[in-house]
Design a protein around this motif. Structure first.
Motif, PDB file in Angstrom:
ATOM      1  N   GLY A 169       0.807  -1.252   0.004  1.00  0.00           N
ATOM      2  CA  GLY A 169      -0.083  -0.160  -0.065  1.00  0.00           C
ATOM      3  C   GLY A 169       0.920   1.345  -0.068  1.00  0.00           C
ATOM      4  N   LEU A 170       1.942   1.161   0.768  1.00  0.00           N
ATOM      5  CA  LEU A 170       2.626   2.351   0.791  1.00  0.00           C
ATOM      6  C   LEU A 170       3.558   2.649  -0.597  1.00  0.00           C
ATOM      7  CD1 LEU A 170       4.640   1.935   4.171  1.00  0.00           C
ATOM      8  CD2 LEU A 170       3.175   3.758   3.620  1.00  0.00           C
ATOM      9  N   VAL A 171       3.923   1.750  -0.978  1.00  0.00           N
ATOM     10  CA  VAL A 171       4.764   1.828  -2.503  1.00  0.00           C
ATOM     11  C   VAL A 171       3.607   2.245  -3.428  1.00  0.00           C
ATOM     12  CG1 VAL A 171       5.802   0.496  -4.359  1.00  0.00           C
ATOM     13  CG2 VAL A 171       6.543   0.083  -1.905  1.00  0.00           C
ATOM     14  N   PHE A 172       2.399   1.679  -3.680  1.00  0.00           N
ATOM     15  CA  PHE A 172       1.408   1.907  -4.383  1.00  0.00           C
ATOM     16  C   PHE A 172       0.947   3.299  -4.293  1.00  0.00           C
ATOM     17  CE2 PHE A 172      -3.224   0.889  -6.273  1.00  0.00           C
ATOM     18  CZ  PHE A 172      -2.784   1.328  -7.553  1.00  0.00           C
ATOM     19  N   GLY A 173       0.846   3.738  -3.040  1.00  0.00           N
ATOM     20  CA  GLY A 173       0.418   5.115  -2.703  1.00  0.00           C
ATOM     21  C   GLY A 173       1.180   6.238  -3.234  1.00  0.00           C
ATOM     22  N   VAL A 174       2.590   5.832  -3.136  1.00  0.00           N
ATOM     23  CA  VAL A 174       3.538   6.897  -3.645  1.00  0.00           C
ATOM     24  C   VAL A 174       3.545   7.071  -4.884  1.00  0.00           C
ATOM     25  CG1 VAL A 174       5.967   7.275  -3.496  1.00  0.00           C
ATOM     26  CG2 VAL A 174       4.922   6.447  -1.445  1.00  0.00           C
ATOM     27  N   ILE A 175       3.349   5.739  -5.719  1.00  0.00           N
ATOM     28  CA  ILE A 175       3.512   5.667  -7.175  1.00  0.00           C
ATOM     29  C   ILE A 175       2.266   6.560  -7.613  1.00  0.00           C
ATOM     30  CG2 ILE A 175       3.177   4.302  -9.195  1.00  0.00           C
ATOM     31  CD1 ILE A 175       4.691   2.180  -7.621  1.00  0.00           C
ATOM     32  N   LEU A 176       1.099   6.491  -6.972  1.00  0.00           N
ATOM     33  CA  LEU A 176      -0.064   7.352  -7.564  1.00  0.00           C
ATOM     34  C   LEU A 176       0.334   8.741  -7.350  1.00  0.00           C
ATOM     35  CD1 LEU A 176      -3.089   5.198  -5.989  1.00  0.00           C
ATOM     36  CD2 LEU A 176      -2.253   5.215  -8.469  1.00  0.00           C
ATOM     37  N   GLN A 177       0.691   9.120  -6.228  1.00  0.00           N
ATOM     38  CA  GLN A 177       0.855  10.619  -5.798  1.00  0.00           C
ATOM     39  C   GLN A 177       1.917  11.004  -6.807  1.00  0.00           C
ATOM     40  OE1 GLN A 177       2.163  13.746  -2.327  1.00  0.00           O
ATOM     41  NE2 GLN A 177       1.101  11.667  -1.773  1.00  0.00           N
ATOM     42  N   LEU A 178       3.106  10.417  -7.078  1.00  0.00           N
ATOM     43  CA  LEU A 178       4.034  10.709  -8.187  1.00  0.00           C
ATOM     44  C   LEU A 178       3.343  10.926  -9.416  1.00  0.00           C
ATOM     45  CD1 LEU A 178       6.995   8.759  -6.818  1.00  0.00           C
ATOM     46  CD2 LEU A 178       6.664  11.331  -6.437  1.00  0.00           C
ATOM     47  N   ALA A 179       2.424   9.937  -9.754  1.00  0.00           N
ATOM     48  CA  ALA A 179       2.165  10.038 -11.365  1.00  0.00           C
ATOM     49  C   ALA A 179       1.063  11.173 -11.497  1.00  0.00           C
ATOM     50  CB  ALA A 179       1.480   8.570 -11.526  1.00  0.00           C
ATOM     51  N   TYR A 180       0.334  11.349 -10.355  1.00  0.00           N
ATOM     52  CA  TYR A 180      -0.848  12.238 -10.609  1.00  0.00           C
ATOM     53  C   TYR A 180      -0.821  13.570  -9.888  1.00  0.00           C
ATOM     54  CZ  TYR A 180      -2.375   7.637 -12.831  1.00  0.00           C
ATOM     55  OH  TYR A 180      -2.643   6.756 -13.528  1.00  0.00           O
ATOM     56  N   GLY A 181      -0.518  13.653  -8.645  1.00  0.00           N
ATOM     57  CA  GLY A 181      -0.408  14.687  -7.515  1.00  0.00           C
ATOM     58  C   GLY A 181      -1.723  14.257  -6.615  1.00  0.00           C
ATOM     59  N   ALA A 182      -1.403  14.787  -5.209  1.00  0.00           N
ATOM     60  CA  ALA A 182      -2.171  14.535  -4.194  1.00  0.00           C
ATOM     61  C   ALA A 182      -3.647  14.826  -4.407  1.00  0.00           C
ATOM     62  CB  ALA A 182      -1.663  14.889  -2.964  1.00  0.00           C
ATOM     63  N   GLY A 183      -3.705  16.059  -5.046  1.00  0.00           N
ATOM     64  CA  GLY A 183      -5.243  16.337  -5.422  1.00  0.00           C
ATOM     65  C   GLY A 183      -5.756  16.377  -6.580  1.00  0.00           C
ATOM     66  N   SER A 184      -5.533  15.375  -7.420  1.00  0.00           N
ATOM     67  CA  SER A 184      -5.883  15.127  -8.641  1.00  0.00           C
ATOM     68  C   SER A 184      -7.119  14.272  -8.529  1.00  0.00           C
ATOM     69  CB  SER A 184      -5.006  14.475  -9.670  1.00  0.00           C
ATOM     70  OG  SER A 184      -4.854  12.922  -9.070  1.00  0.00           O
ATOM     71  N   GLU A 185      -8.089  14.563  -9.661  1.00  0.00           N
ATOM     72  CA  GLU A 185      -9.265  13.814  -9.510  1.00  0.00           C
ATOM     73  C   GLU A 185      -9.112  12.512  -9.890  1.00  0.00           C
ATOM     74  OE1 GLU A 185     -13.546  14.316 -12.117  1.00  0.00           O
ATOM     75  OE2 GLU A 185     -12.054  16.032 -12.302  1.00  0.00           O
ATOM     76  N   VAL A 186      -8.080  12.097 -10.644  1.00  0.00           N
ATOM     77  CA  VAL A 186      -7.932  10.502 -10.747  1.00  0.00           C
ATOM     78  C   VAL A 186      -7.751   9.812  -9.459  1.00  0.00           C
ATOM     79  CG1 VAL A 186      -6.221   9.001 -11.833  1.00  0.00           C
ATOM     80  CG2 VAL A 186      -6.877  10.938 -13.148  1.00  0.00           C
ATOM     81  N   ILE A 187      -6.766  10.467  -8.557  1.00  0.00           N
ATOM     82  CA  ILE A 187      -6.689   9.829  -7.338  1.00  0.00           C
ATOM     83  C   ILE A 187      -7.811   9.849  -6.673  1.00  0.00           C
ATOM     84  CG2 ILE A 187      -5.510  10.317  -5.213  1.00  0.00           C
ATOM     85  CD1 ILE A 187      -2.868  10.704  -6.278  1.00  0.00           C
ATOM     86  N   SER A 188      -8.575  11.079  -6.650  1.00  0.00           N
ATOM     87  CA  SER A 188      -9.927  11.178  -5.812  1.00  0.00           C
ATOM     88  C   SER A 188     -10.795  10.054  -6.266  1.00  0.00           C
ATOM     89  CB  SER A 188     -10.321  12.504  -5.972  1.00  0.00           C
ATOM     90  OG  SER A 188     -11.670  12.532  -5.299  1.00  0.00           O
ATOM     91  N   LYS A 189     -10.788   9.963  -7.472  1.00  0.00           N
ATOM     92  CA  LYS A 189     -11.939   8.747  -7.973  1.00  0.00           C
ATOM     93  C   LYS A 189     -11.430   7.191  -7.912  1.00  0.00           C
ATOM     94  CE  LYS A 189     -14.461  11.667 -11.077  1.00  0.00           C
ATOM     95  NZ  LYS A 189     -15.161  11.786 -12.447  1.00  0.00           N
TER      96      LYS A 189
END
Length: 463
Positions: free
Chosen positions: A41-61
């Protein structure tokens, strides 16, 4: 394009869940699966944030879908909390025999929780002064100002209540409403109601033993069913932790944390110092801190990721009874009391730190002994009835700050790092309740040392 990315993210999460399912089928230990879920979960979460940014709609959805596993798991645990508390405490009390005494058990557990909360407040005060934290140094943006206004509005629900009035709130005037979690003190109210039922059964033994026996059989049957439900839900722990930690890591704004890194660092120093004090207390009572830590880590990891002391009650009880050798009665009482009384993190460390930070803004010397001693006393008294869910620390802080005549709106300055700090606070809350249960069992001679010595994983016991 965003839809495709969301689908890919959800597909990756399903693959990670599949890895954990494979590990379970291979009978890999529960603890290893929990930490694998945490790491993935830690690794996947970091990859998502680096790829899209913490406040992005992709991450939100994407995290909205992840919540089916994460918050869904927490919801299942919350579903079983009230039935577990009720049948466990009723069963424990109605089966008390000989030297076992409900008053001693409850009194000792509460005393340990309150004493450690006082220590936690003292540790927090020293840490805050050492780091020289001041509320006036924190920049207030629009979000922080809105949070401050909301806190002032919420203050109206708790301001002006005397200690006797707060104690009256614990009484379950409508136990069925409390079973729905209608009040911040609902969990404690259910504990009290369940204790009355258990005591009533003991009284019924002398007057109508047939009815008492019939009721015992009913409770034992319900207890067996509830514990089976708990077992089924706890099997989902690795998957829940995977989704929860992914969401936290992916949505945490690193820039906002860096702005308040001094406060975050001071908070975790205080939490870690208090955790070490717990281990020292256990060592004094002849418990090996390293072995203890190995046995409770899965429970603390869940508390850390879920940010809910109440939701951790089932895993808390299971760990105390099956891994630490604490008796059922003491384990259930300490886990239930610890979710509403004397929370070392939310009701001890946090309110004290805020009070010391805010005091200089109204001309109060935070180094004054009269202020410090009064603050510790207020923190301990205010720790009664704090809800063991997200927001409990805010509720405790409102009571403490208003009692000390400090402006509550300034507590809104820390909204951006609240979730990150709350994770550590919740883990400390749960560890405090476990510590209270273990020490109480030791003092009353109710613990089974052979269970603690066993190196068995939780899988081999029930999960």
């Amino acid at each position: 394009m965003d839809t495709l990315r969301i689908i890919i993210n959800v597909a990756v999460m399903l693959v990670l869940i599949g890895v954990l399912v494979w590990m379970q089928k291979k009978h890999i230990s529960f603890t290893k699966r929990v930490f694998t879920g945490l790491g993935l979960g830690l690794v996947f979460g970091v990859i998502l944030q680096l790829a899209y940014g913490a406040g992005s709609e992709v991450i939100s959805k994407s995290t909205d879908w992840f919540n089916l596993a994460g918050r869904g798991y927490v919801g299942l645990l919350q579903m079983v909390v009230i039935p577990l508390i009720m049948v466990s405490i009723i069963s424990a009390i109605m089966n008390l025999k000989g030297k076992q005494n409900l008053g001693k058990m409850s009194g000792l557990i509460i005393a340990i929780l309150l004493i450690t909360t006082a220590i936690a407040a003292a540790v927090s005060i020293v840490t805050t002064l050492t780091f020289d934290l001041k509320a006036i140094e924190i920049e207030a943006g629009e979000r922080e100002q809105k949070r401050g206004v909301a806190l002032e509005e919420r203050l109206g629900t708790v301001e002006g209540k005397t200690i006797p009035q707060q104690v009256l709130d614990f009484i379950p005037t409508n136990p069925f409403a409390d079973m729905t979690g209608a009040r911040s003190t609902s969990t404690l109210a259910v504990v009290i109601f369940s204790a009355f039922i258990g005591v009533a059964v003991l009284g019924l033994d002398k007057k109508k033993p047939e009815q008492a026996d019939m009721f015992r059989k009913m409770v034992e049957a319900v207890y067996g069913v509830v514990m089976r439900i708990v077992t089924l839900v706890l099997r989902l722990t690795p998957y829940g932790i995977l989704a929860l930690i992914t969401n936290v890591t992916a949505t945490t704004n690193a820039e906002e944390i860096l702005k308040l890194i001094k406060f975050v660092g001071a908070s975790y120093v205080a939490l870690i110092v208090m955790f070490i004090i717990h281990l020292i207390l256990l060592a004094i009572f002849n418990y090996n801190p390293v072995q203890y830590l190995r046995k409770v880590l899965p429970t603390l990891v869940f508390a850390f990721t879920s940010r809910s002391s109440a939701a951790a009650i089932p895993l808390n009880v299971e760990t105390q009874t099956k891994r630490l050798g604490v008796s059922d009665g003491i384990a259930n009482l300490s886990a239930s009391f610890g979710a509403t009384i004397g929370q070392n993190g939310c009701a001890g460390v946090y309110p004290a730190m805020l009070a010391i930070m805010i005091a200089p803004t109204v001309g109060i010397d935070p180094l004054s002994w009269s202020f410090i001693l009064t603050l510790i006393l207020v923190v301990v008294i205010s720790s009664f009835g704090v809800a063991g869910v997200g927001g409990g620390a805010t509720f405790a802080s409102l009571i403490v700050l208003s009692t000390m005549n400090l402006p509550v709106a300034l507590a809104g300055l820390l909204i951006s790092v609240e979730p990150l700090i709350d994770m550590g606070r919740t883990a400390l809350n749960v560890n405090g309740s476990i510590t209270a249960g273990v020490i109480t069992g030791k003092v009353l001679g109710e613990n089974d040392p052979e269970v603690f010595k066993r190196n068995a994983d939780l899988d081999t016991v029930s999960v």
